[in-house]
Write a protein that holds these residues in place. Structure first.
Motif, PDB file in Angstrom:
ATOM      1  N   PRO A  15       0.642  -1.215   0.423  1.00 10.35           N
ATOM      2  CA  PRO A  15      -0.369  -0.181   0.355  1.00 10.35           C
ATOM      3  C   PRO A  15       0.755   1.473   0.047  1.00 10.35           C
ATOM      4  O   PRO A  15      -0.061   2.232  -0.304  1.00 10.35           O
ATOM      5  N   LEU A  16       2.215   1.486   0.241  1.00 15.30           N
ATOM      6  CA  LEU A  16       2.765   2.259   0.807  1.00 15.30           C
ATOM      7  C   LEU A  16       3.255   2.877  -0.922  1.00 15.30           C
ATOM      8  O   LEU A  16       3.992   3.854  -1.322  1.00 15.30           O
ATOM      9  N   LEU A  17       3.237   1.870  -1.444  1.00 11.24           N
ATOM     10  CA  LEU A  17       4.418   1.875  -2.997  1.00 11.24           C
ATOM     11  C   LEU A  17       3.174   2.428  -3.339  1.00 11.24           C
ATOM     12  O   LEU A  17       3.880   2.866  -5.069  1.00 11.24           O
ATOM     13  N   GLU A  18       1.870   1.986  -3.524  1.00  6.02           N
ATOM     14  CA  GLU A  18       1.074   2.582  -3.984  1.00  6.02           C
ATOM     15  C   GLU A  18       0.559   4.061  -5.502  1.00  6.02           C
ATOM     16  O   GLU A  18       0.971   3.819  -6.322  1.00  6.02           O
ATOM     17  N   HIS A  19       1.039   4.128  -3.768  1.00  8.53           N
ATOM     18  CA  HIS A  19       1.660   6.280  -3.962  1.00  8.53           C
ATOM     19  C   HIS A  19       2.675   6.386  -5.177  1.00  8.53           C
ATOM     20  O   HIS A  19       2.268   7.594  -5.848  1.00  8.53           O
ATOM     21  N   VAL A  20       3.875   6.527  -4.548  1.00  7.94           N
ATOM     22  CA  VAL A  20       5.017   6.126  -5.366  1.00  7.94           C
ATOM     23  C   VAL A  20       4.752   5.763  -6.741  1.00  7.94           C
ATOM     24  O   VAL A  20       4.946   6.818  -8.394  1.00  7.94           O
ATOM     25  N   LEU A  21       4.389   4.667  -6.879  1.00 12.60           N
ATOM     26  CA  LEU A  21       3.761   4.482  -8.673  1.00 12.60           C
ATOM     27  C   LEU A  21       2.858   5.219  -8.959  1.00 12.60           C
ATOM     28  O   LEU A  21       2.812   5.581 -10.406  1.00 12.60           O
ATOM     29  N   PHE A  22       1.589   5.117  -8.444  1.00  9.41           N
ATOM     30  CA  PHE A  22       0.779   6.391  -8.874  1.00  9.41           C
ATOM     31  C   PHE A  22       1.666   7.658  -9.287  1.00  9.41           C
ATOM     32  O   PHE A  22       1.523   8.015 -11.203  1.00  9.41           O
ATOM     33  N   ILE A  23       2.389   8.398  -8.640  1.00  5.69           N
ATOM     34  CA  ILE A  23       3.331   9.444  -9.571  1.00  5.69           C
ATOM     35  C   ILE A  23       3.847   9.259 -10.473  1.00  5.69           C
ATOM     36  O   ILE A  23       3.917   9.501 -11.612  1.00  5.69           O
ATOM     37  N   PHE A  24       5.085   7.907 -10.180  1.00  7.58           N
ATOM     38  CA  PHE A  24       5.661   8.061 -11.461  1.00  7.58           C
ATOM     39  C   PHE A  24       4.959   7.669 -12.734  1.00  7.58           C
ATOM     40  O   PHE A  24       5.468   7.527 -13.974  1.00  7.58           O
ATOM     41  N   THR A  62       0.115   0.896 -24.295  1.00  6.39           N
ATOM     42  CA  THR A  62       0.083   1.206 -22.947  1.00  6.39           C
ATOM     43  C   THR A  62      -0.982   1.717 -22.553  1.00  6.39           C
ATOM     44  O   THR A  62      -2.024   1.522 -21.346  1.00  6.39           O
ATOM     45  N   THR A  63      -2.161   1.899 -23.240  1.00  6.76           N
ATOM     46  CA  THR A  63      -3.321   3.056 -22.900  1.00  6.76           C
ATOM     47  C   THR A  63      -4.533   1.732 -22.546  1.00  6.76           C
ATOM     48  O   THR A  63      -4.819   2.059 -21.728  1.00  6.76           O
ATOM     49  N   SER A  64      -3.625   0.283 -22.916  1.00  8.16           N
ATOM     50  CA  SER A  64      -5.120  -0.446 -22.900  1.00  8.16           C
ATOM     51  C   SER A  64      -4.825  -1.164 -21.447  1.00  8.16           C
ATOM     52  O   SER A  64      -5.431  -2.023 -21.013  1.00  8.16           O
ATOM     53  N   THR A  65      -3.587  -0.204 -20.860  1.00 11.52           N
ATOM     54  CA  THR A  65      -3.479  -1.359 -19.290  1.00 11.52           C
ATOM     55  C   THR A  65      -3.152  -0.454 -18.311  1.00 11.52           C
ATOM     56  O   THR A  65      -3.802  -0.147 -17.454  1.00 11.52           O
ATOM     57  N   VAL A  66      -2.539   0.621 -18.356  1.00 10.39           N
ATOM     58  CA  VAL A  66      -2.494   2.276 -17.514  1.00 10.39           C
ATOM     59  C   VAL A  66      -3.289   2.425 -17.272  1.00 10.39           C
ATOM     60  O   VAL A  66      -3.068   3.012 -15.576  1.00 10.39           O
ATOM     61  N   PRO A  67      -4.473   2.955 -18.215  1.00 15.36           N
ATOM     62  CA  PRO A  67      -5.278   4.137 -17.479  1.00 15.36           C
ATOM     63  C   PRO A  67      -6.147   3.237 -16.085  1.00 15.36           C
ATOM     64  O   PRO A  67      -6.471   3.455 -15.153  1.00 15.36           O
ATOM     65  N   GLN A  68      -6.318   1.612 -16.589  1.00 14.67           N
ATOM     66  CA  GLN A  68      -7.092   0.848 -15.714  1.00 14.67           C
ATOM     67  C   GLN A  68      -5.816   0.629 -14.461  1.00 14.67           C
ATOM     68  O   GLN A  68      -6.552   0.297 -13.148  1.00 14.67           O
ATOM     69  N   LEU A  69      -4.681   0.582 -14.045  1.00 14.16           N
ATOM     70  CA  LEU A  69      -4.635   1.008 -13.339  1.00 14.16           C
ATOM     71  C   LEU A  69      -3.655   1.806 -12.184  1.00 14.16           C
ATOM     72  O   LEU A  69      -3.946   1.957 -11.420  1.00 14.16           O
ATOM     73  N   LEU A  70      -4.426   2.933 -12.881  1.00 10.51           N
ATOM     74  CA  LEU A  70      -3.795   4.175 -12.084  1.00 10.51           C
ATOM     75  C   LEU A  70      -5.434   4.178 -11.463  1.00 10.51           C
ATOM     76  O   LEU A  70      -5.884   4.744 -10.474  1.00 10.51           O
ATOM     77  N   VAL A  71      -6.304   4.017 -12.175  1.00  9.13           N
ATOM     78  CA  VAL A  71      -7.495   3.766 -11.250  1.00  9.13           C
ATOM     79  C   VAL A  71      -7.475   2.622 -10.264  1.00  9.13           C
ATOM     80  O   VAL A  71      -8.135   3.299  -8.964  1.00  9.13           O
ATOM     81  N   ASN A  72      -7.027   2.123 -10.431  1.00 10.74           N
ATOM     82  CA  ASN A  72      -7.289   0.726  -9.302  1.00 10.74           C
ATOM     83  C   ASN A  72      -6.426   0.983  -8.736  1.00 10.74           C
ATOM     84  O   ASN A  72      -6.571   0.823  -6.536  1.00 10.74           O
ATOM     85  N   ILE A  73      -5.505   1.614  -8.391  1.00 12.11           N
ATOM     86  CA  ILE A  73      -4.568   2.296  -7.597  1.00 12.11           C
ATOM     87  C   ILE A  73      -4.814   3.712  -6.348  1.00 12.11           C
ATOM     88  O   ILE A  73      -4.417   3.671  -5.548  1.00 12.11           O
ATOM     89  N   SER A  74      -5.095   4.457  -7.721  1.00 14.91           N
ATOM     90  CA  SER A  74      -5.993   5.678  -6.854  1.00 14.91           C
ATOM     91  C   SER A  74      -7.610   5.466  -5.863  1.00 14.91           C
ATOM     92  O   SER A  74      -7.566   6.888  -5.195  1.00 14.91           O
ATOM     93  N   GLY A  75      -7.907   3.766  -6.424  1.00 14.59           N
ATOM     94  CA  GLY A  75      -9.316   3.853  -5.753  1.00 14.59           C
ATOM     95  C   GLY A  75      -9.313   2.445  -5.233  1.00 14.59           C
ATOM     96  O   GLY A  75      -8.575   2.187  -4.487  1.00 14.59           O
ATOM     97  N   THR A  76     -10.206   2.256  -4.427  1.00 15.26           N
ATOM     98  CA  THR A  76     -10.802   1.075  -3.891  1.00 15.26           C
ATOM     99  C   THR A  76     -11.732   0.238  -4.521  1.00 15.26           C
ATOM    100  O   THR A  76     -11.275  -1.321  -4.305  1.00 15.26           O
TER     101      THR A  76
END
Length: 311
Positions: free
Chosen positions: A21-30, A74-88
């Motif tokens: 969980p702590l890594l998620e915030h860093v990953l979201f930014i990068f 990239t668009t086929s996976t990254v937007p979904q990843l960003l949504v998952n990281i930033s929300g519940t």
């Protein structure tokens, strides 16, 4: 079969990087920064190639296709990843998962074939320079590009149909997108025959293209050694070297991931390797092709109004 109904009705839960969980915030930014750079870099390559007549050659035609592929991949996976990281909400429907699975395979398979086509283009340019324009005719270039997409489509549809025939137990996918190996780990029955099929497909789509590319570059290397001019050698090695770097980045990570037994696949490790070939490699491709390419750098200066048209 009842245990598989959950997947069909409720879809899946993409666990992503929730283990850290702590890594998620860093990953979201990068990841957000890398995604922006990927969109910007590949869009710039496409735009500049279309605006500058000097870049309307077979090599840049295929480079445009590669940049478009990287944008879509990239668009086929990254937007979904960003949504998952930033929300519940980390859920994805069964239909959405299969669509993503099909899309990722389509784009990845197409790139496998396209990189072979680009190697052939470099072979024609270096080994048969006087016949290059007649060999790489626009009609042939378009046919090769279409063949790349068709090859990716065939492999993606075949593998998606195979995955959809497997009854799945459970909903938790320990990944950030619907990946083949993670889906197979949810299988309720023995998947030995399907794994054999997937391994053969991996050999066809990964190992065989690498062998063809390396064989092509062996001929190119032999031809380069015959060039007496050092300037000519540098020019040949510049464009060929860029392509080889892309080949090693793409195929290296893909072969490491998919040419291994399902039971030996580490989901935690696989997620970080997947970050590399879905985000880092598409971001690096524009840099690799432009840093050592005077034509592209000149076109960039021209488009941004800092150079003059030498026409």
């Amino acid at each position: 079969m009842d245990s598989s109904n959950t997947s069909w009705e409720g879809g899946f839960i993409l666990m992503g990087f929730s283990d850290w969980p702590l890594l998620e915030h860093v990953l979201f930014i990068f990841i957000s920064i890398f995604y922006f750079l990927t969109i910007f870099g590949n869009s710039t390559i496409i735009t500049v190639s279309r605006m500058d007549h000097r870049l309307q050659t077979p090599m840049y035609f295929f480079l445009n296709n590669l940049s478009f592929l990287d944008l879509c991949y990239t668009t086929s996976t990254v937007p979904q990843l960003l949504v998952n990281i930033s929300g519940t909400d980390k859920t994805i429907s069964y239909a959405g998962c299969m669509t993503q699975f099909l899309t990722v395979l389509l784009l990845g398979g197409t790139e496998c074939v396209l990189l072979v086509v680009m190697a052939f283009d470099r072979y024609a340019a270096v080994c048969h320079p006087l016949l290059y324009t007649s060999i790489m005719h626009p009609v042939l270039c378009q046919a090769l590009a279409i063949s790349s997409w068709m090859g990716g489509l065939v492999i993606s549809v075949t593998q998606t149909v195979l995955i959809m025939t497997i009854p799945l137990c459970g909903r938790d996918l320990n990944h950030f997108f619907c990946d083949m190996l993670v889906l197979l780990k949810l299988a309720c029955e023995d998947t030995g025959a399907i794994e054999d099929n997937l391994f053969v497909a991996g050999i066809i789509m990964l190992a065989c293209p690498v062998a063809l590319i390396l064989g092509t570059y062996a001929h190119i290397g032999h031809a380069v050694l015959k060039i007496k001019s050092m300037a000519g050698r540098r020019k040949a090695l510049g464009t060929c070297g860029s392509h080889l770097v892309v080949v090693f980045l793409f195929y290296g990570s893909a072969m490491y991931t998919y040419l291994q037994p399902v039971q030996g696949f580490s989901e935690s490790e696989g997620k970080f390797v997947a970050l590399f070939y879905t985000i880092v490699t598409p971001m690096l491709n524009p840099l690799i092709y432009t840093l050592r390419n005077k034509d592209v750098k000149g076109a960039l200066w021209k488009v941004f109004g800092r150079g003059t048209d030498t026409g």
